[in-house]
Design a protein around this motif. Structure first.
Motif, PDB file in Angstrom:
ATOM      1  N   VAL A   1       0.530  -0.960   0.106  1.00  0.00           N
ATOM      2  CA  VAL A   1       0.075  -0.445  -0.027  1.00  0.00           C
ATOM      3  C   VAL A   1       0.522   0.981   0.394  1.00  0.00           C
ATOM      4  N   GLY A   2       0.193   2.262  -0.675  1.00  0.00           N
ATOM      5  CA  GLY A   2       1.236   3.600  -0.895  1.00  0.00           C
ATOM      6  C   GLY A   2       2.174   3.263  -1.830  1.00  0.00           C
ATOM      7  N   TYR A   3       2.357   2.245  -2.157  1.00  0.00           N
ATOM      8  CA  TYR A   3       3.676   2.175  -3.440  1.00  0.00           C
ATOM      9  C   TYR A   3       2.673   1.555  -4.634  1.00  0.00           C
ATOM     10  N   SER A   4       3.277   2.286  -5.548  1.00  0.00           N
ATOM     11  CA  SER A   4       2.991   0.956  -7.234  1.00  0.00           C
ATOM     12  C   SER A   4       4.018   0.146  -7.829  1.00  0.00           C
ATOM     13  N   SER A   5       3.093  -1.134  -7.444  1.00  0.00           N
ATOM     14  CA  SER A   5       3.294  -2.403  -7.955  1.00  0.00           C
ATOM     15  C   SER A   5       4.181  -2.423  -9.006  1.00  0.00           C
ATOM     16  N   GLN A   6       5.489  -3.764  -8.961  1.00  0.00           N
ATOM     17  CA  GLN A   6       6.252  -3.737  -9.884  1.00  0.00           C
ATOM     18  C   GLN A   6       6.019  -5.652 -10.111  1.00  0.00           C
ATOM     19  N   GLU A   7       6.332  -6.268 -11.577  1.00  0.00           N
ATOM     20  CA  GLU A   7       6.696  -7.011 -12.047  1.00  0.00           C
ATOM     21  C   GLU A   7       7.895  -7.362 -12.524  1.00  0.00           C
TER      22      GLU A   7
END
Lengths: 537, 1115
Positions: free
Chosen positions: B81-87
């Motif tokens: 939460v609060g961060y952009s997800s990364q793949e």
């Protein structure tokens, strides 16, 4: 593949569950009530109509400006029988009148009744048709005498939302004609079917008694037109009056208190209106001196029916039989002054033992709407005025007094228990009706102005807590007895009693053009409660 | 046989495990490690998951993780939460260090719109505001909707001060909102939603947003999205949330005088012989019904209820008259208690999710022997049958039950009435605890009390006069979604919302009711009443959705059809005087029991579509349309269409803005909604049949209980009602309203425009909305000339115009590693005007006033003082003078009922693991009638009746009475003038000819009692009309979140927090004798009612503070 089949089956399954919610038929109309096209027994509508004349216009629908006409209501303060000392419990005394309610809702019910009569009786004779005419006359007169010109010919029609006004003259003329027709139809019905009670009638009168009532009521209407007896030849007021008295077989009238149109109380459904709450606040109502001054001056035993002795008078040593111990309050005083005086024992209170102890109407008298004593005084007045021939005024005057006494069970030797404000017995008194009748102020003075005043005064006493507005209307027409006015308690700008009501606000707002025309032609363009209408000019 | 069975069992176990795990457990495992950082610091609690599998872990306090992967081609997803997800693709590597970027939280916000469709908030063209479920589970109010107050601009919640009281929910000045749970409308009494199950609450603020719901969405909608089974490292999670709060200390409490006792004219004696109406009765005080205008409590001998009594002679011996109960109400009330406990379990896999939640709410009221209990069970599950087909279902079971809740209004059934209006301090309430104590008390038959004419022994009421409520409320749906292909999917859903409610009232023998009840008499045997209601509604929809990107265009479209089937039944029965006391049965009635029943059915068929088109990120255009066929309207006009269109554009996406500005969006929308002849709430069967409340028509006391209804109103029909007027004889009454067979549906046209603005990465932002609604022509029972025989006629009569503005402001003024400060401010205002009247008229009478076009409809016109040319009050006979005639032509404007604006300020300070948040909210401006004050003054109880000039006069009058033995000499001289000469004439309540009138100072003294009860009385609403402004410190939460560090390396708890909480801690208002909060708005066009005038406010209970703690544990 398999899952697709499962899916399809699930879809079908869900769809069939969902669609079972579909409901057939019209859902627009209310299934809990009878629609306007339903056949409704006439008696059920008639029951409502008979209730409405006891309550007063607009009361049953709680219309603003409506005033209950039963005993101890606001009307009887305006009739100056008693005063309220405390507005929170007993209301106000002042005459700060504004918009009246009307009795047109009764017209609505009569129209519904007439529709059902046509559907259910066709041309068969029935009591409802003539009674519908009587009640129509009653409601138009009821409203007209409050305001003046009113809608009559165009009233009660859902297709005419702005009914034109009829002249008060025409309202009376048409109402008298309705009463005449009602009497004729009633006569024919009795000839054909004899006389039975009418289903739905809360008063339990027979058809013959209803016919008497119609003619008795007509006498009231005719006498109320006394100021128009001479200048409106087309109304034939004295002639119509004499016609009734002279043709008793064609126009039967009441023959005693047993014929009274009166509302009887019962313990569960229709309690005496001031039981029990008002009994607990009985300290806040006193008798009015307009009434008590008359009855005490003439040693009238009805004093004991109405009132308890003023506490200060008893403390000062007077006996309960002493008429001077009974003191009424002056309605001219403000409520605060009245309360202060009453608290110090100056005034008589309502007769606790008669009016406050019983819900079912066994100690109290029923509420008369149109009564025999009044009829006697109306005939006496007509005779006094020379509308009917023969020296019968004195007889009818005495008949009226005696009928009123009989209503309270008062005769020579009757022993009455006198209680105080709270109902504690103070003593007993023995009634003398003959003393009262022998009082020089009571002995009929003949067909003179003084005689007329006596008739009107005794009529006023007989109206104690009954007959709705009649005491007020009689004062308005004749000035008898002299009502108290001029003081702060009256509450109008000039502290004088108004002589009419304003038209309903909905007429001013929703029927503006017709209303404007009516107040312009009658009252110079303002809906003024101090200006006289045609009836009493 | 046996081994085979074991084998079979084992096989099924295995199969089940496979299904539940939903992943190939036989795959080869390979471990990967790494560290997740942001700004150079390791971040704890980041979810690391292998895409498409159940493999998931969390980072530790230093941001380190280890995860097993199924194969070299695995894709890792890092989210927090609060961060952009990364793949990231694993590509066979064994170590990954990842840097996460803080997300623009607000920018990427997704909100839930009509029909449960999730959309990015920056693409939406109308006002919508979200409250997270997490905001609602700590500082609990018994009612979850009450917790929304101050959190959404334009949404006003009038929290009820009563136990089990339903809050007033008002959005943009309109009552009766549509409540939607998981996309489907739900019949809600506001109690059947459990805060712990709420993921988010989205408020669709006007018809523009809610147009897809048809006429039910005319006032906007509250869209509740419930929690679902979520994916965690463990594959399951269990949450426990518990709040326990104590209710103690008053913020709102009428101030009472304690010098003067019960009585009238400074005189009092229990069982005053001059007040008995039961012959020979000396024991009971039935004969007098007294207010608090008695003697001063100077210790003089007075016969009191507990003075020595000789039964043989019936003689009472006087005892000293003293102030004994200055704190009677406080001594009577107990501390309230609220305990809310929830446990939920959730799990999910690649093809299923499931969540089960159970809550129990227990509240003990402040009045003795009052409580409510609520159980709520919520089950939500989804299962992907295949990659194309998904089945979902949800069920919410809510049971509410209480053996006794108090009633508060004007009447002997109410504690406010008996303590604050007619409550003297001349007795000690604690002496009444044994409520069948002799000599007056007879067990089961007669109470022991200090009076028998006005009110009841409060303990007798608490333990014997019982009002029960039992409700079972169920809603749920089943839904199938089929992905036809990657663009289309089809869903079918059928839903049910149903409840069954029973209200009971046991009135014990000997209850004091005076003539509140027509069949009452002193010493009666009591009554039993039941009010039973049942509602069932089914909504079934079929929805086809389409999503497609075509070059720069992104298109979303939905086409649906739905059927709503509705049935409601209710009954009301009461005995009339029990034959045997204490047996609460309808057959046990001395007079025939009364029974009423009411039923209604309704059917709505609808078709609808929505189409959203976006061009790049530049422009978003949405349109919706809906056709309803509604069974309540005349056949010719019962099918209608309503459109809506909205447009939004994010300017920053195509115009170069200063770098600090993250979002500048402008939006505009229009909607047109129609409907008619339904009503939002319904009372008892008696009310539904007759239009009269039980209080007004049958019982004479008690609050009518309204429940959510949203069914046919049947208000356009001329019909006979069967009734009785005289001695039980049957009779009919006929409508007083003229129906109109050509009635058209009402129409609400709503225009809205707004601006959303964000800068400094979302640390400062606001959105502003302006709207304007044209309501009408509404179906209105317009007054008609009485000479028609009717009172009103139905017309599409008037159009009102409502204008409003809303502002949401949020900021994070401070944000550092350990400390942050967040602020959210909501502000809203609206005004409603008369826009036009049918037939081109330029005025219309509504209630107490003839309104002209352009007038504000919340104007309160009523009785006011007459003043001379200099503003002095004019007196006559010692009392204020009323104008003549005293009718609407002479009513004056006392003010406007609607508040000028509402506001809510939320602050949150976070320091390390601590966070402190508090909310301050209120409504400013407007007027309201203070009914508690009026009745307390009239009753002689209010502190002001013994203060200032009134107090001086009251004490001086007492001195003239010889301790109550003679009549008082009036001492109160009202400040003002009287008319010495001249006759006033009036217009609009004002003397028009002041020049012709001679005024002299008022010198006439009256008694204080007479002045307050008869003179001032209820004749001048001006006097008791006060400012409607109030503000509350609504909630305070001090939370300590246990850090990952504190929880340890192998934590038992996933999350843990404890909080100290408080609600309603401070209250600010002109007068603190009733809680203004509950009267949310002033005028409501749909019900044509004004709230806050003398005719519609009633007594209400005092309000208290709540304190407590919250414990939240996640496993």
């Amino acid at each position: 593949m398999k899952t697709t089949i499962i899916g399809v089956l699930l879809f079908i399954g869900l769809a069939s569950i969902g669609l079972t919610g579909c409901q057939k038929g019209s859902l627009q109309s209310n299934p809990n009530v009878a629609s306007s096209s339903t056949t409704v027994p006439v008696s059920l509508i008639f029951n409502r109509v008979t209730n409405e004349i006891y309550n007063g216009g607009g009361v049953m629908d709680a219309v603003s400006g409506s005033v209950l006409e039963g005993p101890w209501s606001q009307v009887h303060r305006w009739n100056q029988y008693y005063v309220s000392l405390y507005s929170y419990y007993w209301g106000v005394n002042n005459y700060n009148w504004s918009n009246t309610a009307t009795m047109y809702s009764m017209l609505k019910y009569i129209d519904l009744m007439e529709g059902q009569i046509t559907a259910q009786y066709g041309s068969l004779p029935n009591a409802y048709a003539p009674l519908a005419k009587f009640f129509k006359a009653y409601l138009f007169v009821w409203y007209s005498q409050r305001v003046g010109d009113i809608p009559m010919t165009q009233a009660g029609n859902v297709n005419i939302l702005t009914p034109a006004y009829d002249l008060q003259h025409d309202v009376y003329k048409n109402s008298l004609a309705l009463l005449d027709t009602a009497n004729t139809l009633m006569g024919a019905l009795i000839t054909a079917q004899g006389s039975n009670t009418v289903a739905g009638d809360i008063y339990g009168l027979t058809v013959a008694q209803w016919q008497k009532l119609i003619n008795t009521y007509k006498l009231r209407v005719l006498i109320s037109l006394s100021k128009r007896a001479v200048d409106n030849a087309d109304l034939n007021i004295p002639t119509q009056f004499a016609n009734i008295i002279n043709n008793p077989s064609q126009y039967p009238i009441m023959s005693g208190n047993g014929d009274n149109l009166e509302f009887k109380y019962n313990a569960v459904y229709n309690k005496y209106p001031i039981f029990p709450n008002y009994a607990q606040n009985d300290v806040y109502a006193s008798l009015c001196n307009t009434f008590l001054n008359i009855t005490t001056a003439t040693q009238d035993p009805r004093t004991f029916i109405a009132a308890t002795p003023a506490p200060a008078q008893i403390t000062a040593g007077k006996t309960v039989s002493d008429f001077t111990a009974y003191v009424g309050a002056d309605i001219n005083l403000g409520q605060s002054a009245l309360l202060t005086n009453a608290t110090s024992g100056m005034y008589s209170y309502p007769n606790f033992l008669r009016y406050f102890v019983d819900p079912s109407g066994t100690t109290e008298e029923p509420a008369i709407i149109v009564g025999y004593p009044e009829m006697c005084f109306n005939i006496a007045e007509a005779a006094n005025r020379g509308w009917i021939s023969g020296s019968i005024a004195g007889t009818w005057y005495l008949n009226g007094i005696n009928a009123s006494m009989a209503m309270y069970g008062l005769k020579d030797g009757t022993v009455l228990t006198i209680g105080d404000r709270g109902g504690t017995t103070l003593g007993t008194t023995t009634v003398s009706v003959s003393n009262f009748l022998a009082n020089p102020a009571v002995v009929y003075a003949g067909n003179t102005a003084a005689g007329l005043t006596q008739i009107l005064t005794q009529k006023y006493v007989a109206f104690w807590q009954n007959s709705g507005w009649e005491a007020f209307y009689n004062w308005r027409r004749t000035g008898v007895p002299a009502f108290g006015q001029g003081g702060a308690g009256i509450g109008t700008p000039n502290n004088m009693i108004p002589i009419r009501w304003q038209y309903p606000n909905d007429e001013a707002v929703e029927n503006t053009a017709n209303w404007q025309k009516a107040i312009t032609s009658q009252y110079g363009g303002t809906d003024d409660i101090t200006q006289p209408m045609w009836l009493i000019k | 046989m046996r081994p085979k069975l074991t084998h079979t069992a084992a096989f099924f176990m295995l199969l089940l495990t496979c299904l539940l795990a939903g992943s190939p457990i036989f795959a080869q495992d390979k471990a990967v490690t790494g560290r997740v950082i942001s700004g150079g610091i390791g971040i704890s609690g980041v979810s690391v998951q292998e895409k498409g599998t159940q493999h998931a872990v969390m980072t530790n306090a230093d941001g380190v993780y280890t995860i097993k992967l199924s194969g070299p081609g695995a894709i890792l997803v890092f989210s927090s939460v609060g961060y952009s997800s990364q793949e990231l693709a694993a590509d066979g590597q064994s170590s990954f260090n990842v840097t996460l970027v803080e997300s623009d939280r607000v920018l990427s916000e997704v909100v839930v719109t009509a029909l449960g469709i999730r959309r990015e908030s920056k693409r939406i063209g109308y006002a919508i505001q979200e409250v997270k479920g997490a905001e609602l589970v700590k500082a609990r109010d018994p009612n979850v909707f009450s917790q929304l107050e101050g959190k959404v601009a334009g949404l006003d919640i009038g929290t009820s001060p009563e136990l089990y009281g339903r809050p007033n929910i008002v959005l943009r000045g309109n009552k009766d909102l549509l409540i939607v749970v998981d996309g489907v409308p739900v019949s809600s009494d506001t109690w059947n939603v459990n805060a712990d199950d709420i993921e988010s609450v989205n408020v669709l603020k006007g018809p523009n947003a809610a147009a897809l719901y048809g006429f039910r969405g005319q006032n906007g909608a509250i869209i509740i999205t419930t929690k679902r089974g979520s994916r965690t490292a463990k594959g399951w999670e269990v949450d426990f949330n518990s709040s326990n709060m104590l209710q103690k200390g008053f913020t709102v409490l009428p101030k009472d005088q304690t010098q003067f006792g019960r009585g009238t004219g400074y005189y009092y004696a229990y069982n005053n012989p001059k007040g008995a109406f039961l012959a020979g009765e000396t024991l009971y005080d039935y004969g007098q019904r007294l207010a608090i205008w008695g003697p001063r409590m100077d210790g003089q001998p007075v016969v009191q209820y507990n003075s020595p009594y000789d039964p043989a002679t019936g003689i009472w011996t006087p005892t000293p008259y003293l102030t004994k109960g200055a704190n009677n109400l406080k001594n009577f009330l107990e501390a309230g208690f609220l305990s809310t406990n929830n446990v939920s379990m959730a799990s999910s896999g690649s093809n299923y999710d499931i969540r089960l939640s159970y809550s129990h709410v227990y509240q003990k009221g402040q009045a003795p022997n009052t409580k409510i209990n609520m159980d709520n069970l919520n089950l939500t599950a989804g299962y992907a049958i295949s990659s194309k087909l998904k089945a979902e279902a949800s069920l919410n079971l809510n049971v509410q039950y209480t053996p006794n809740i108090p009633d508060a209004d004007y009447g002997p059934n109410s504690y406010v009435y008996m303590f604050n209006v007619y409550g003297p301090a001349d007795y000690d309430v604690r002496d009444l605890k044994n409520y069948y104590k002799g000599p007056q008390g007879v067990p089961g038959l007669n109470q022991y009390n200090e009076n028998y004419g006005r009110s009841n022994n409060p303990y007798f009421m608490a333990h014997e006069w019982l009002r029960g409520k039992y409700k079972t409320d169920i809603y749920g749906y089943a839904k199938l979604t089929y992905n036809i292909n990657k663009d289309f999917n089809l869903s079918f859903r059928t839903q049910i919302t149903t409840w069954d409610q029973l209200l009971t009232e046991k009135v014990p023998a000997g209850t004091i009711l005076n003539d509140y009840l027509s069949w009452y008499y002193p010493g009666w045997y009591g009554d039993y009443r039941e009010d039973h209601r049942n509602l069932m509604e089914n909504n079934t929809d079929l929805l086809l959705s389409y999503k497609k990107s075509i070059s720069d265009f992104f298109i979303t479209a939905n086409v649906g059809t739905s059927e709503r089937s509705y049935k409601y039944t209710s009954s009301y029965e009461t005995t009339r005087d029990l034959a045997v006391p204490g047996v609460y049965s309808f057959s046990n009635s001395q007079n025939p029991a009364l029974a009423y029943n009411f039923g209604s059915n309704m059917q709505v068929y609808s078709g609808y579509y929505s189409l959203d088109v976006s061009y790049k990120n530049y422009v978003n255009l949405s349109t919706t349309g809906r056709v309803d066929n509604l069974s309540t309207l005349p056949a010719a006009n019962n099918t209608f269409f309503y459109p809506s269109v909205s447009l939004s554009t994010s300017i920053g996406d195509y115009v170069k803005l200063p770098k600090a500005i993250n979002l500048l969006k402008v939006r505009a929308s229009f909607a047109d909604v129609k409907g008619g002849l339904t009503q939002a709430q319904q009372g008892s069967a008696y009310y539904a049949l007759t239009g009269n409340t039980l209080n007004g028509g049958l019982l004479g006391y008690g609050q009518e209980q309204f429940t959510a209804y949203d069914g046919p109103s049947y208000k356009n029909q001329s019909a006979y009602n069967v009734t009785t007027y005289y001695n039980g004889q049957p009779a009919v009454s006929y409508s007083t309203n003229i129906s109109d067979p050509a009635l058209k549906p009402f129409d609400i046209k709503s225009y809205e425009a707004g601006l959303d603005y964000l800068m400094f990465k979302g640390r400062l932002g606001f959105n502003f909305t302006y709207y304007q609604n044209l309501n009408g022509p509404l179906i209105y029972p317009l007054p008609v000339a009485s000479s028609t025989g009717f009172q009103t006629h139905n017309v599409n009569a008037i159009v009102s115009k409502k204008k409003g503005e809303e502002l949401v402001f949020n900021a994070t003024p401070v944000k550092s590693r350990n400390f942050s400060w967040d602020v959210l401010i909501n502000w809203s205002t609206y005004r409603e005007y008369l826009h036009s009247v049918v037939g081109g008229e330029n005025s219309v009478q509504l209630g107490n006033h003839v309104f002209k076009i352009g007038d504000r409809l919340d104007a309160d016109y009523s009785t006011a003082f007459v003043r001379d040319g200099s503003g002095n009050i004019v007196f006559s006979g010692g009392a204020p003078l009323s104008p003549s005639p005293n009718n609407i032509g002479n009513y004056k404007l006392l003010g406007y009922l609607d508040p000028n604006y509402s506001f809510g300020i939320n602050n949150r300070f976070t320091y390390k693991s601590f966070s402190l948040s508090f909310q301050f909210d209120g409504r400013v401006g407007g007027k309201i009638y203070d009914d508690v004050w009026y009745h307390a003054m009239n009753g002689g109880t209010a502190a002001e009746s013994d203060q200032g000039a009134l107090g001086i006069a009251r004490n001086a009058e007492w001195e003239t009475t010889g301790q109550g033995s003679v009549a008082a000499v009036p001492k109160y001289v009202g400040q003002g003038v009287t008319i010495a000469s001249g006759t006033p004439s009036y217009s609009g309540g004002v003397i028009t000819n002041t020049k012709q009138i001679q005024f002299t100072p008022n010198t006439q003294a009256v008694t204080v009692q007479s002045y307050l009860s008869s003179g001032l009385g209820s004749n001048f609403d001006e006097f008791y009309t006060i400012s409607r402004t109030f503000a509350k410190l609504r909630e305070v939460r001090l939370t300590y979140n246990l850090s990952q560090k504190a929880l340890g390396k192998k934590p038992i708890f996933r999350t843990a927090s404890v909080a100290l909480i408080g609600r309603n801690l401070l209250y600010f208002a002109q007068r603190k004798d009733f809680d203004i909060d509950q009267y949310t708005s002033g005028f409501d066009i749909q019900t044509q009612s004004q709230t806050g005038t003398s005719s519609d406010v009633t007594l209400s209970s005092s309000t208290s503070r709540w304190f407590g703690f919250n414990l939240n544990l996640g496993f």
